[in-house]
Design an enzyme around this catalytic site. Sequence first.
Site, mmCIF file in Angstrom:
data_model
loop_
_atom_site.group_PDB
_atom_site.id
_atom_site.type_symbol
_atom_site.label_atom_id
_atom_site.label_comp_id
_atom_site.label_asym_id
_atom_site.label_seq_id
_atom_site.Cartn_x
_atom_site.Cartn_y
_atom_site.Cartn_z
ATOM 1 N N CYS A 186 -4.530 11.084 1.250
ATOM 2 C CA CYS A 186 -3.626 9.929 1.182
ATOM 3 C C CYS A 186 -2.195 10.263 0.791
ATOM 4 C CB CYS A 186 -4.219 8.893 0.246
ATOM 5 S SG CYS A 186 -5.708 8.173 0.943
ATOM 6 N N LYS A 193 0.835 -1.214 0.000
ATOM 7 C CA LYS A 193 0.000 0.000 0.000
ATOM 8 C C LYS A 193 0.872 1.268 0.000
ATOM 9 C CE LYS A 193 -3.314 2.874 0.286
ATOM 10 N NZ LYS A 193 -4.131 3.229 -0.844
HETATM 11 P P1 NAD Z 1 -12.135 9.347 7.283
HETATM 12 O O1 NAD Z 1 -11.524 10.352 8.168
HETATM 13 O O2 NAD Z 1 -13.038 9.797 6.170
HETATM 14 O O3 NAD Z 1 -12.935 8.271 8.134
HETATM 15 C C1 NAD Z 1 -12.472 7.715 9.324
HETATM 16 C C2 NAD Z 1 -13.675 7.472 10.217
HETATM 17 O O4 NAD Z 1 -13.253 6.708 11.333
HETATM 18 C C3 NAD Z 1 -14.306 8.750 10.777
HETATM 19 O O5 NAD Z 1 -15.677 8.794 10.443
HETATM 20 C C4 NAD Z 1 -14.097 8.630 12.293
HETATM 21 O O6 NAD Z 1 -15.142 9.199 13.050
HETATM 22 C C5 NAD Z 1 -14.033 7.124 12.441
HETATM 23 N N1 NAD Z 1 -13.410 6.673 13.701
HETATM 24 C C6 NAD Z 1 -12.298 7.143 14.312
HETATM 25 N N2 NAD Z 1 -12.066 6.455 15.447
HETATM 26 C C7 NAD Z 1 -13.046 5.532 15.546
HETATM 27 C C8 NAD Z 1 -13.354 4.523 16.488
HETATM 28 N N3 NAD Z 1 -12.591 4.322 17.575
HETATM 29 N N4 NAD Z 1 -14.444 3.765 16.266
HETATM 30 C C9 NAD Z 1 -15.218 3.952 15.192
HETATM 31 N N5 NAD Z 1 -14.981 4.891 14.267
HETATM 32 C C10 NAD Z 1 -13.906 5.671 14.434
HETATM 33 O O7 NAD Z 1 -10.902 8.529 6.667
HETATM 34 P P2 NAD Z 1 -10.839 7.758 5.262
HETATM 35 O O8 NAD Z 1 -10.526 8.717 4.171
HETATM 36 O O9 NAD Z 1 -12.010 6.844 5.123
HETATM 37 O O10 NAD Z 1 -9.526 6.889 5.497
HETATM 38 C C11 NAD Z 1 -9.522 5.786 6.393
HETATM 39 C C12 NAD Z 1 -8.237 5.010 6.183
HETATM 40 O O11 NAD Z 1 -8.183 4.479 4.868
HETATM 41 C C13 NAD Z 1 -6.962 5.849 6.349
HETATM 42 O O12 NAD Z 1 -5.957 5.046 6.886
HETATM 43 C C14 NAD Z 1 -6.633 6.218 4.912
HETATM 44 O O13 NAD Z 1 -5.267 6.493 4.742
HETATM 45 C C15 NAD Z 1 -7.023 4.955 4.182
HETATM 46 N N6 NAD Z 1 -7.375 5.144 2.774
HETATM 47 C C16 NAD Z 1 -8.076 6.243 2.386
HETATM 48 C C17 NAD Z 1 -8.413 6.398 1.051
HETATM 49 C C18 NAD Z 1 -9.173 7.620 0.590
HETATM 50 O O14 NAD Z 1 -9.187 7.867 -0.614
HETATM 51 N N7 NAD Z 1 -9.791 8.390 1.472
HETATM 52 C C19 NAD Z 1 -8.065 5.416 0.118
HETATM 53 C C20 NAD Z 1 -7.384 4.294 0.558
HETATM 54 C C21 NAD Z 1 -7.035 4.165 1.888
#
Ligand code: NAD
Length: 431
Positions: A260, A204
Amino acid sequence: MDIGVIGAGYVGLVTSACFASLGNKVICVDIDRRKIKSLKDGSVPIYEPGLDELVADGLRKGTLRFTTNLPSAVRKSKVIFIAVGTPPKENGEADLSHIENVARGIAAAMPSYRLIVEKSTVPVHTGCRIEETIRSNNKKRIKFDVASNPEFLSEGEAIHNFMRPDRIVIGVKSKRARDILHKLYSGFNAPIVVTDIESAEIIKHASNSFLASKISFINAIANICERCGADVENVALGMGLDRRIGKEFLKAGVGFGGFCFPKDLEAFIRISEKLGYDFEILKAVKRVNSRQKAGFAQKIEDCLGTLRGRIVTVLGLSFKPDTDDMRYAPSLEIIDTLKERGAKVKVFDPKAMKKAADILKGVTFCRDAYSAVRNSDCLAVVTDWDEFRKLDLKRVKRLMRRPFIVDGRNIYNPAAAKKLGFKYIGTGRLR
Ligand code: NAD
């Protein structure tokens, strides 16, 4: 399959809605009560094409549910995906506190064997850390496995990416975990790369860093083109048709942003440092990227002579089109520089205005692109939303005080813009 997804953000929501649409029973958990309430009411708090419909469909069929109750979701799910945020700490390392909290919560609630899958982007060895956290909080010594299944979706095309991935990566330690994930993904028409957890975690970070490097590379080429009278669009076409290079991610622009690339690049540099390797290439990728953003603001200043008292219209605020995500959007730094140097900034974005309003101060938010360019001295294209390509440039010219376009995404044809009487400055194109 009974699936739990922890985190209802861009990744968690798409994962939940897509798995539910494939006939699984999904419970999506978040600690954000407001988010969960709005999702239960069928209102999706982010803009992602096609997501509203998938969520509505899942809610109607009862295959998709939302809750703030982690223990209850853990009890009902056989496979639990962790999709919480891994934001950067001040030193650039990934903050794993959300992951740790979730791991502790899962350990306390597991009634019997569970497969816990990390979907969030995490540093190598996080799988081990999750395993240790669960083991030390797992009083009843219930069996479990940890696996890695990194997510490669790209905002704006997330559902398509999820449903038709180029590949699925599964990092596992046991046959049981491998069999469960194989079964879950059996309907997908994509190669499944089964590997150890560490390799999956590195895949990743390596993939995101490589894509970011491609962007910085073509931006460096764009700078060369501007200095020698070549056109980066032609250069990228000529390079990209070579299958060894590929045409994707060879679009010169204002630099990359988003949740990201910047954070994952920084995290990978830190991970490498800790492992005793100086990842010089990635440091250069980062430097080229910040210079690209600064260079774009400079181009606007050069075009206008001075920014003091000038009105600059920024079209596009989100870090890329078809999303409302403003996290680390290049527009933020560019607008800051323009304001610092005395410009008045008018902005418009088709979907990110609400999120931008929370973080951008001292700019004028306009209701559409035409009102944004009215009386403006310069139109600066920062995000290549399709609707900006379709603007009536004759009308735009009539509305502007000065007919200047600085096109950070090369969405307009330079000859056509010049023919209409614009002073047009593209990216990596002859000035
Ligand atoms: P985001 O901030 O949109 O969502 C994260 C969610 O997790 C939030 O809604 C938050 O309230 C929730 N959260 C935090 N602590 C929590 C807990 N203890 N219990 C339950 N919920 C909890 O983030 P995202 O963009 O969805 O990214 C999430 C992960 O995926 C990151 O590691 C990111 O690097 C990775 N990622 C993101 C993308 C993208 O395009 N956004 C693509 C691939 C990978």
